[in-house]
Design a protein around this motif. Structure first.
Motif, PDB file in Angstrom:
ATOM      1  N   ALA A 104     -35.002 -15.126  -2.387  1.00 12.99           N
ATOM      2  CA  ALA A 104     -34.854 -14.918  -1.586  1.00 12.99           C
ATOM      3  C   ALA A 104     -34.819 -16.451  -0.353  1.00 12.99           C
ATOM      4  O   ALA A 104     -34.160 -16.759   0.459  1.00 12.99           O
ATOM      5  N   GLU A 105     -36.367 -15.674   0.338  1.00 16.58           N
ATOM      6  CA  GLU A 105     -36.778 -16.864   1.129  1.00 16.58           C
ATOM      7  C   GLU A 105     -36.603 -18.199   0.356  1.00 16.58           C
ATOM      8  O   GLU A 105     -36.466 -19.422   1.912  1.00 16.58           O
ATOM      9  N   GLU A 106     -37.541 -18.339  -1.251  1.00 14.34           N
ATOM     10  CA  GLU A 106     -37.171 -19.512  -1.268  1.00 14.34           C
ATOM     11  C   GLU A 106     -36.047 -20.539  -0.911  1.00 14.34           C
ATOM     12  O   GLU A 106     -36.096 -21.358  -0.961  1.00 14.34           O
ATOM     13  N   GLN A 107     -34.743 -19.565  -1.848  1.00 18.76           N
ATOM     14  CA  GLN A 107     -34.395 -20.321  -1.725  1.00 18.76           C
ATOM     15  C   GLN A 107     -33.056 -20.589  -0.494  1.00 18.76           C
ATOM     16  O   GLN A 107     -32.319 -21.443  -0.133  1.00 18.76           O
ATOM     17  N   ALA A 108     -33.705 -20.328   0.537  1.00 15.06           N
ATOM     18  CA  ALA A 108     -33.219 -19.841   1.998  1.00 15.06           C
ATOM     19  C   ALA A 108     -33.488 -21.536   2.735  1.00 15.06           C
ATOM     20  O   ALA A 108     -32.724 -21.789   3.546  1.00 15.06           O
ATOM     21  N   VAL A 109     -35.203 -21.577   2.205  1.00 16.57           N
ATOM     22  CA  VAL A 109     -35.217 -23.203   2.297  1.00 16.57           C
ATOM     23  C   VAL A 109     -34.908 -24.482   2.195  1.00 16.57           C
ATOM     24  O   VAL A 109     -34.330 -25.334   2.488  1.00 16.57           O
ATOM     25  N   GLU A 110     -34.441 -23.760   0.823  1.00 19.02           N
ATOM     26  CA  GLU A 110     -34.362 -24.846  -0.806  1.00 19.02           C
ATOM     27  C   GLU A 110     -32.264 -25.031  -0.163  1.00 19.02           C
ATOM     28  O   GLU A 110     -32.306 -26.390  -0.716  1.00 19.02           O
ATOM     29  N   TYR A 111     -31.551 -24.760   0.074  1.00 20.05           N
ATOM     30  CA  TYR A 111     -30.877 -24.485   0.657  1.00 20.05           C
ATOM     31  C   TYR A 111     -30.240 -25.115   2.388  1.00 20.05           C
ATOM     32  O   TYR A 111     -29.333 -24.880   2.318  1.00 20.05           O
ATOM     33  N   GLY A 112     -31.352 -24.807   3.031  1.00 21.37           N
ATOM     34  CA  GLY A 112     -31.114 -25.500   4.505  1.00 21.37           C
ATOM     35  C   GLY A 112     -30.748 -24.705   5.166  1.00 21.37           C
ATOM     36  O   GLY A 112     -29.939 -24.782   6.087  1.00 21.37           O
ATOM     37  N   HIS A 113     -30.438 -22.956   4.781  1.00 19.39           N
ATOM     38  CA  HIS A 113     -29.842 -22.295   6.195  1.00 19.39           C
ATOM     39  C   HIS A 113     -30.873 -20.907   6.108  1.00 19.39           C
ATOM     40  O   HIS A 113     -31.993 -20.792   5.542  1.00 19.39           O
ATOM     41  N   SER A 114     -30.620 -19.580   6.540  1.00 18.68           N
ATOM     42  CA  SER A 114     -31.613 -18.622   7.189  1.00 18.68           C
ATOM     43  C   SER A 114     -31.568 -17.933   6.490  1.00 18.68           C
ATOM     44  O   SER A 114     -30.669 -17.830   4.836  1.00 18.68           O
ATOM     45  N   PHE A 115     -32.959 -16.914   5.965  1.00 15.09           N
ATOM     46  CA  PHE A 115     -32.997 -15.544   4.923  1.00 15.09           C
ATOM     47  C   PHE A 115     -32.121 -14.579   4.921  1.00 15.09           C
ATOM     48  O   PHE A 115     -31.594 -14.434   4.147  1.00 15.09           O
ATOM     49  N   GLU A 116     -31.370 -14.405   6.168  1.00 10.61           N
ATOM     50  CA  GLU A 116     -29.997 -13.848   6.619  1.00 10.61           C
ATOM     51  C   GLU A 116     -29.288 -13.925   5.698  1.00 10.61           C
ATOM     52  O   GLU A 116     -28.768 -12.719   5.061  1.00 10.61           O
ATOM     53  N   ARG A 117     -28.229 -15.226   6.468  1.00 10.26           N
ATOM     54  CA  ARG A 117     -27.924 -15.395   5.099  1.00 10.26           C
ATOM     55  C   ARG A 117     -27.606 -15.221   3.957  1.00 10.26           C
ATOM     56  O   ARG A 117     -27.037 -15.113   2.436  1.00 10.26           O
ATOM     57  N   GLU A 118     -28.726 -15.755   3.528  1.00  3.50           N
ATOM     58  CA  GLU A 118     -28.976 -16.505   1.567  1.00  3.50           C
ATOM     59  C   GLU A 118     -29.131 -14.849   0.794  1.00  3.50           C
ATOM     60  O   GLU A 118     -29.035 -14.427   0.338  1.00  3.50           O
ATOM     61  N   LEU A 119     -29.708 -13.589   2.069  1.00  5.53           N
ATOM     62  CA  LEU A 119     -29.731 -12.238   1.741  1.00  5.53           C
ATOM     63  C   LEU A 119     -28.773 -11.757   1.689  1.00  5.53           C
ATOM     64  O   LEU A 119     -28.309 -10.633   0.829  1.00  5.53           O
ATOM     65  N   GLY A 120     -27.627 -11.881   2.606  1.00  6.47           N
ATOM     66  CA  GLY A 120     -26.076 -11.545   2.602  1.00  6.47           C
ATOM     67  C   GLY A 120     -25.392 -11.987   0.895  1.00  6.47           C
ATOM     68  O   GLY A 120     -24.903 -11.325   0.531  1.00  6.47           O
ATOM     69  N   PHE A 121     -25.592 -13.406   1.129  1.00  7.80           N
ATOM     70  CA  PHE A 121     -24.983 -14.240   0.243  1.00  7.80           C
ATOM     71  C   PHE A 121     -25.737 -13.325  -1.432  1.00  7.80           C
ATOM     72  O   PHE A 121     -24.390 -13.290  -2.316  1.00  7.80           O
ATOM     73  N   LEU A 122     -26.566 -13.236  -1.497  1.00  6.96           N
ATOM     74  CA  LEU A 122     -27.219 -12.659  -3.003  1.00  6.96           C
ATOM     75  C   LEU A 122     -26.328 -11.376  -2.997  1.00  6.96           C
ATOM     76  O   LEU A 122     -26.604 -10.101  -4.387  1.00  6.96           O
ATOM     77  N   ALA A 123     -26.852 -10.330  -1.454  1.00  5.32           N
ATOM     78  CA  ALA A 123     -26.139  -8.787  -1.481  1.00  5.32           C
ATOM     79  C   ALA A 123     -24.693  -8.823  -2.080  1.00  5.32           C
ATOM     80  O   ALA A 123     -24.392  -8.166  -3.121  1.00  5.32           O
ATOM     81  N   VAL A 124     -24.038 -10.229  -1.488  1.00  5.46           N
ATOM     82  CA  VAL A 124     -22.511  -9.415  -1.850  1.00  5.46           C
ATOM     83  C   VAL A 124     -22.650 -10.256  -3.606  1.00  5.46           C
ATOM     84  O   VAL A 124     -21.520  -9.805  -4.534  1.00  5.46           O
ATOM     85  N   HIS A 125     -22.873 -11.071  -4.063  1.00  4.26           N
ATOM     86  CA  HIS A 125     -23.416 -11.808  -4.809  1.00  4.26           C
ATOM     87  C   HIS A 125     -23.159 -10.895  -6.273  1.00  4.26           C
ATOM     88  O   HIS A 125     -22.740 -10.235  -6.610  1.00  4.26           O
ATOM     89  N   GLY A 126     -24.193  -9.800  -5.735  1.00  2.00           N
ATOM     90  CA  GLY A 126     -24.276  -8.730  -7.115  1.00  2.00           C
ATOM     91  C   GLY A 126     -23.364  -7.415  -6.698  1.00  2.00           C
ATOM     92  O   GLY A 126     -23.332  -7.021  -7.459  1.00  2.00           O
ATOM     93  N   PHE A 127     -22.992  -7.316  -5.609  1.00  2.00           N
ATOM     94  CA  PHE A 127     -22.104  -6.293  -5.239  1.00  2.00           C
ATOM     95  C   PHE A 127     -20.418  -6.962  -6.383  1.00  2.00           C
ATOM     96  O   PHE A 127     -19.690  -5.700  -6.922  1.00  2.00           O
ATOM     97  N   LEU A 128     -20.526  -8.314  -5.873  1.00  6.99           N
ATOM     98  CA  LEU A 128     -19.161  -8.389  -6.781  1.00  6.99           C
ATOM     99  C   LEU A 128     -19.046  -8.242  -8.256  1.00  6.99           C
ATOM    100  O   LEU A 128     -18.749  -8.169  -9.052  1.00  6.99           O
ATOM    101  N   HIS A 129     -20.765  -8.733  -9.120  1.00  4.14           N
ATOM    102  CA  HIS A 129     -20.994  -7.994 -10.160  1.00  4.14           C
ATOM    103  C   HIS A 129     -20.755  -6.580 -10.385  1.00  4.14           C
ATOM    104  O   HIS A 129     -20.162  -6.412 -11.628  1.00  4.14           O
TER     105      HIS A 129
END
Length: 159
Positions: A104-129
């Motif tokens: 999540a930390e690596e991808q936040a940097v890679e995608y140019g947004h906050s760690f909080e946004r990436e963590l939230g994205f991953l949580a929702v992505h997994g939740f939908l699965h």
């Protein structure tokens, strides 16, 4: 919804855990998930999630999020069927989410947004699965990613 959090890294702040909890509760309301539903969220490092990915998915590499849906019947599994005459009521167990904090930390940097946004994205992505959504073909991907974006935007966690 009852969410159990396990921080294997011992590095996730209580604020980040609370934010993930609030976001997943919001997503559950968005999808009309019953209040008595349950799930667990484990925060891991890259090595921990790599082992899970290798052992259960045959991919010997770290990944960002893994979901194990309890309502999905795996190959060779026998469904559990209760006698119709019995009043057996169990909470809906959605399953388990595992999120690599390092990824999540690596991808936040890679995608140019906050760690909080990436963590939230991953949580929702997994939740939908956990709730039956997938992205194995173009149509399913469009549906899942559209819903994911809609939930994140409605919650206020935009890119």
């Amino acid at each position: 919804m009852d969410i159990t959090f396990i921080d294997e890294t011992e590095k996730v702040s209580s604020e980040h855990i609370k934010e993930v909890e609030n976001l997943l509760q919001f997503a559950a309301d968005f999808l009309d998930i019953p209040d008595d539903a349950e799930l667990s969220v484990s925060f891991m490092d890259n090595e921990g999630i790599r082992v899970i990915n290798r052992d259960y998915r045959g991919k010997d590499t770290a990944t960002d999020v893994i979901s194990f849906a309890m309502e999905e019947e795996g190959a060779g599994e026998i469904p559990i069927i209760f006698d119709e005459d019995e009043d057996v009521v169990f909470p809906r167990n959605l399953g388990d989410l595992m999120i690599s904090i390092e990824r999540a930390e690596e991808q936040a940097v890679e995608y140019g947004h906050s760690f909080e946004r990436e963590l939230g994205f991953l949580a929702v992505h997994g939740f939908l699965h956990l709730n039956g959504y997938d992205h194995m073909n173009e149509q399913d991907e469009k549906e899942m990613f559209g819903l994911q974006k809609e939930i994140l935007n409605a919650y206020g966690l935009e890119r």
